[in-house]
Scaffold this active site. Structure first.
Site: not given
Length: 350
Positions: A75, A119, A164, A166
């Site tokens: 990112c 993702e 987690r 995402r």
């Protein structure tokens, strides 16, 4: 039923590829720049199609024809001004390499991949005040895709005991397919932490010995004082001990490979303290028990690889739904149209 050809960007050790393989797709091309991750990938998938190279240097027109393009990309901030001037102003941003692959597929084969799955970290939507996601969405839409995006937690959608979260972006060239696509529904967490983590103290004298903490560690006394549960995990956070009281593992991160300082800790049945092993970290990402770990690879690399990876069961469920949509179109010959009240094709809201 058609076997769909998948290309994987930023493939890592193959978690995303494995999820799509388990769903019934075929991986025909993958790319990874990290040499150690590539070793692990080849150990499990062979070396026939992995291209170990900087994606910026890959000749995109040499990539084989793809039905689906997938990848978990880094990112980075985007410049709206730069975007409006054209992609040539943003060559340093790896997201644009995804766009370049799509463009090359259209150039060489006359059509872009039918579907995409990307993702990223959960705060992608808010990154750079929402600008990053806006540019990603516009870039994909300009190539003909409509997209859906949703944040999924591995412990709720993958039956793995890891907290987690995402964001997953799914898109199709056919907007009807995008509208018909549904992300997986939550499922119960039955694969509990102690089914994966071995708390047997006998391991202290065997292969796990190197993972145990002793009083040679400067903060050992603090760990002994604070770590009391055999049901959960802990982490040393610079000056204090943090317990994950939900009885799952906290998010595994790539910087576990930087000195091992961020690797979750557990208390074995005889109250000895140790780090999770690389194998346990892979299991907490949903990799199968027989997933191969290369011999003589440093634990630091293995921890980094596990933290950089994806939760395989979540990817598998997303992939199954993508393949179901693609096969529905093939089987029902585009009869699954959904129209709004005006008779126009209803596009997704922002």
């Amino acid at each position: 039923m058609k076997i769909y050809r998948v290309g994987s960007l930023f493939a890592g050790i193959g978690g995303t590829c494995l999820g799509f393989l388990q769903a019934g797709a075929k991986i025909v091309w993958a790319n990874e720049i990290d040499k150690n991750a590539s070793i692990t990938y080849k150990e499990n998938f062979g070396d026939s199609y992995l291209q170990e190279e900087d994606i910026n240097e890959v000749k995109k027109t040499d990539i084989p024809k793809l039905d689906i393009l997938i990848g978990g990309f880094p990112c980075q901030a985007f410049s709206i001004a730069g975007y409006r001037k054209g992609f040539e102003d943003e060559r340093g941003n790896v997201f644009y390499q995804i766009i370049n692959v799509i463009d090359a597929q259209k150039e060489v084969y006359g059509e872009s991949p039918q579907a995409i799955m990307l993702e990223n970290v959960k705060n992608l939507r808010s990154h750079d005040k929402g600008n990053t996601f806006k540019v990603i969405k516009e870039a994909l839409e300009s190539r003909g895709y409509t997209i859906k995006a949703e944040v999924l937690n591995s412990m709720d959608y993958g039956n793995v005991p890891q907290n987690r979260e995402r964001i997953y972006i799914v898109g199709f060239l056919d907007p009807v397919q995008t509208m018909n696509y549904k992300f997986p529904s939550p499922i119960p967490l039955t694969n509990l932490l102690n089914k994966i983590v071995n708390r047997g103290s006998r391991l202290k004298e065997e292969i796990y010995k190197e993972f145990y903490y002793t009083d040679k560690v400067s903060f050992f006394d603090k760990l002994k004082e604070e770590m009391t549960s055999h049901e959960t995990t802990y982490q040393w956070r610079r000056v204090y001990v943090r317990e994950n009281k939900s009885n799952v593992c906290p998010t595994l991160t790539a910087n576990m490979g930087t000195g091992g300082h961020n690797v979750p800790l557990i208390l074995d049945w005889e109250n000895n303290i140790r780090k999770l092993t690389p194998r346990e970290c892979l299991l907490l990402q949903g990799f199968p028990k027989d997933y191969k770990i290369p011999e003589n690879m440093a634990n630091s690399h293995l921890y980094k690889q596990a933290g950089n990876s994806v939760s395989v069961p979540v990817i598998k469920r997303i992939a199954e739904n993508i393949l179901a949509i693609l096969n529905d179109r093939e089987l029902f010959n585009n009869e699954l149209y959904i129209e709004d009240q005006a008779g126009q094709l209803a596009f997704l809201p922002d």
